[in-house]
Design a protein around this motif. Sequence first.
Motif, PDB file in Angstrom:
ATOM      1  N   THR A 154       0.760  -1.193  -0.062  1.00 24.86           N
ATOM      2  CA  THR A 154       0.037   0.139  -0.107  1.00 24.86           C
ATOM      3  C   THR A 154       0.588   1.309   0.062  1.00 24.86           C
ATOM      4  N   PRO A 155       1.561   1.446  -0.752  1.00 24.11           N
ATOM      5  CA  PRO A 155       2.228   0.391  -1.890  1.00 24.11           C
ATOM      6  C   PRO A 155       3.678  -0.315  -1.540  1.00 24.11           C
ATOM      7  N   LEU A 156       4.088  -1.277  -2.300  1.00 24.46           N
ATOM      8  CA  LEU A 156       5.390  -1.652  -2.211  1.00 24.46           C
ATOM      9  C   LEU A 156       6.266  -0.887  -3.400  1.00 24.46           C
ATOM     10  N   LEU A 157       7.393  -0.531  -2.683  1.00 25.91           N
ATOM     11  CA  LEU A 157       8.467   0.522  -3.702  1.00 25.91           C
ATOM     12  C   LEU A 157       9.548  -0.333  -3.724  1.00 25.91           C
ATOM     13  N   ARG A 158      10.099  -0.363  -4.805  1.00 20.60           N
ATOM     14  CA  ARG A 158      11.321  -0.776  -5.297  1.00 20.60           C
ATOM     15  C   ARG A 158      12.017   0.340  -6.047  1.00 20.60           C
ATOM     16  N   GLY A 159      13.126   0.836  -5.254  1.00 24.01           N
ATOM     17  CA  GLY A 159      13.957   1.752  -5.801  1.00 24.01           C
ATOM     18  C   GLY A 159      13.003   3.290  -6.035  1.00 24.01           C
ATOM     19  N   GLY A 160      13.881   4.264  -6.404  1.00 22.40           N
ATOM     20  CA  GLY A 160      13.146   5.472  -6.724  1.00 22.40           C
ATOM     21  C   GLY A 160      12.504   6.236  -5.386  1.00 22.40           C
ATOM     22  N   ILE A 161      11.856   7.437  -5.733  1.00 18.18           N
ATOM     23  CA  ILE A 161      11.368   8.384  -4.674  1.00 18.18           C
ATOM     24  C   ILE A 161       9.951   8.417  -4.729  1.00 18.18           C
ATOM     25  N   SER A 162       9.137   8.374  -3.466  1.00 13.99           N
ATOM     26  CA  SER A 162       7.742   8.530  -3.265  1.00 13.99           C
ATOM     27  C   SER A 162       7.463   9.442  -2.326  1.00 13.99           C
ATOM     28  N   HIS A 163       6.554  10.046  -2.431  1.00 16.59           N
ATOM     29  CA  HIS A 163       5.891  11.040  -1.589  1.00 16.59           C
ATOM     30  C   HIS A 163       4.413  10.553  -1.282  1.00 16.59           C
ATOM     31  N   ILE A 164       4.232  10.146   0.151  1.00 15.73           N
ATOM     32  CA  ILE A 164       2.888   9.541   0.539  1.00 15.73           C
ATOM     33  C   ILE A 164       2.457  10.537   1.707  1.00 15.73           C
ATOM     34  N   TYR A 165       1.324  10.916   1.371  1.00  9.93           N
ATOM     35  CA  TYR A 165       0.852  12.280   2.506  1.00  9.93           C
ATOM     36  C   TYR A 165      -0.614  12.165   2.538  1.00  9.93           C
ATOM     37  N   ASN A 166      -1.269  12.364   3.973  1.00  6.61           N
ATOM     38  CA  ASN A 166      -2.577  12.541   3.959  1.00  6.61           C
ATOM     39  C   ASN A 166      -3.366  11.423   3.543  1.00  6.61           C
ATOM     40  N   ASN A 167      -2.821  10.066   3.561  1.00  3.78           N
ATOM     41  CA  ASN A 167      -3.872   8.983   3.280  1.00  3.78           C
ATOM     42  C   ASN A 167      -4.421   8.358   4.381  1.00  3.78           C
ATOM     43  N   HIS A 168      -5.470   7.797   4.297  1.00  2.00           N
ATOM     44  CA  HIS A 168      -6.056   6.852   5.285  1.00  2.00           C
ATOM     45  C   HIS A 168      -5.942   5.489   5.186  1.00  2.00           C
ATOM     46  N   TYR A 169      -5.174   4.675   6.126  1.00  2.00           N
ATOM     47  CA  TYR A 169      -5.056   3.366   5.850  1.00  2.00           C
ATOM     48  C   TYR A 169      -6.115   2.541   7.027  1.00  2.00           C
ATOM     49  N   VAL A 170      -6.810   1.594   6.563  1.00  6.84           N
ATOM     50  CA  VAL A 170      -7.779   0.838   7.541  1.00  6.84           C
ATOM     51  C   VAL A 170      -7.538  -0.432   7.260  1.00  6.84           C
ATOM     52  N   ASP A 171      -7.471  -1.445   8.121  1.00  9.87           N
ATOM     53  CA  ASP A 171      -7.612  -2.670   8.014  1.00  9.87           C
ATOM     54  C   ASP A 171      -6.663  -3.345   6.890  1.00  9.87           C
ATOM     55  N   LEU A 172      -5.521  -3.283   7.235  1.00 11.39           N
ATOM     56  CA  LEU A 172      -4.353  -3.560   6.429  1.00 11.39           C
ATOM     57  C   LEU A 172      -3.810  -5.020   7.297  1.00 11.39           C
ATOM     58  N   HIS A 173      -3.717  -6.111   6.336  1.00 12.74           N
ATOM     59  CA  HIS A 173      -3.736  -7.479   7.213  1.00 12.74           C
ATOM     60  C   HIS A 173      -2.238  -7.741   7.595  1.00 12.74           C
ATOM     61  N   GLU A 174      -1.538  -7.684   6.581  1.00 14.37           N
ATOM     62  CA  GLU A 174      -0.318  -8.293   6.543  1.00 14.37           C
ATOM     63  C   GLU A 174       0.935  -7.093   6.790  1.00 14.37           C
ATOM     64  N   SER A 175       0.981  -6.262   5.857  1.00 16.97           N
ATOM     65  CA  SER A 175       1.791  -5.130   5.854  1.00 16.97           C
ATOM     66  C   SER A 175       1.374  -3.880   5.098  1.00 16.97           C
TER      67      SER A 175
END
Length: 522
Positions: free
Chosen positions: A244-265
């Motif tokens: 949520t998500p899986l990142l391989r290399g590179g740059i990501s910006h992750i802000y102001n998201n709502h995560y609910v009921d993630l079971h494993e990672s």
Amino acid sequence: MRRPVALRLNAALATLAVAAATGVVLSMPEAAAAASGATGYATQNGGTTGGAGGQTVRATTGTAIHQALCGRASSSTPITIEVEGTINHGNTSKVSGDSCSTAEDKIELKQISNVTIVGVGGGAVFDQLGIHIRESSNIIIQNVTVRNVKKSGSPTSNGGDAIGMESGVRNVWVDHTTLEASGGESEGYDGLFDMKNDTQYVTLSYSVLRNSGRGGLIGSSESDRSNGYVTFHHNKYENIDSRTPLLRGGISHIYNNHYVDLHESGINSRAGARAKVDNNYFQDSKDVLGTFYTDEAGYWQVSGNIFDNVTWSEREGDNNPAGPDPRSNTSVSIPYSYNLDAADCVPGVVSQTAGAGKGLKVSDGSCTPQNPDPTDPGPTDPGPTDPDPDPTDPGPTDPPTGTNLSIGAGSDGSSKAAGTSYGNVRDGDMGTYWSPTGSTGSVSVKWGSATTVSKINIREAAGSEGNIGSWRVVNHDTGSVLASGSGAGVIGFARTSLEKITFEITGSSGTPRVAEFETYAG
């Protein structure tokens, strides 16, 4: 998946069973989908404007979408496709043409550019039919639902991805969408939002991703590190196993998201990836940030996040959660401006704005959803997050001042009508001009070394005023679109250093005659 999935669809989305037909041309305005403009990394690399300035058509079938793409003058002619109804295998077929490369089992955006697909009316649902973006650029997808796309079972589409991007993709903005499945890999589903093989400058905003084993990824393997510059903001990830998500290399910006009921990672930063993780709300979930299922570490910079009923596993082997007290282990610089909502109001803001059928509502950082501004001229203008707006600066349509850099430069183009010359656009003489051999074409101004340009002035020859319709301004060095629109005159864009700039006419109401292609530094 470990839990039964209750697929929740927006009851307001109507389904229409319509025979395959050619899209109906409605008008030639700026793309309605881009009223508020792209955000995040999609604003970089020349920006993301989709079909702005081009023709608008209506489509109620997948075949009609493909026909609209194939009916353009070229693969880069701007177009906005307004979609209403249910798009599925029964009404989607392959269409052939010089400006497209389509398939019958998916919505295929391949080797094309300058396209907006936007849901309108009662809504647009892509049912068991994925959207595939390959070797393409400047794409907007907005206000649509994509559901139950499978990679095994029947029917299959797009490798099981709701939206998938791969192979040299640039500048994609996916906004106010609902992406959902009805289970995990064992039920035949794959990712909801995947980016592979050199995909860059992407933003996913105000979207809902739910009921899936896999939220999405950047990079298909530990060696696929050519992707990046991706922004995720104001999205809701719900009832998902991992990625949520899986990142391989590179740059990501992750802000102001709502995560609910993630079971494993949750956010899985690995293989050298670097993520800036700001003001998110993690709730009722497990291992929401870290490096998982690999010994190739990734990195994160964290601030302002809330962890509400989050459990963390022990660090062991290839399982390295960031918690229970996540700390930054890298620093990430973000090149664009943005407004952060406080983390404690993210669930409320996201619930009112994210997903298809929410009226394209957004947040300005005040924790209060805002309606899109109908007076906003479009995505090429500075947005409210402009880091240094100066009210005394001349606007992009003001008469240019300073030296016309075209005088003394070189020029070339795609074609020239008899009796006209590329050099006529830079001679300072309104009595001479260039015309293409047909109704569309391009002309360029070029220099022997890098030159900074932020404004051009296209002046039509006497008697041909108003003939130029839709156009694009292109950084010829990189292929990036600097601006798009319609009609001649002064055109402003972000200051850009380049050796060659191209004015591409993609539509006209008469023979285009460009007397002067003036260029200015500011």
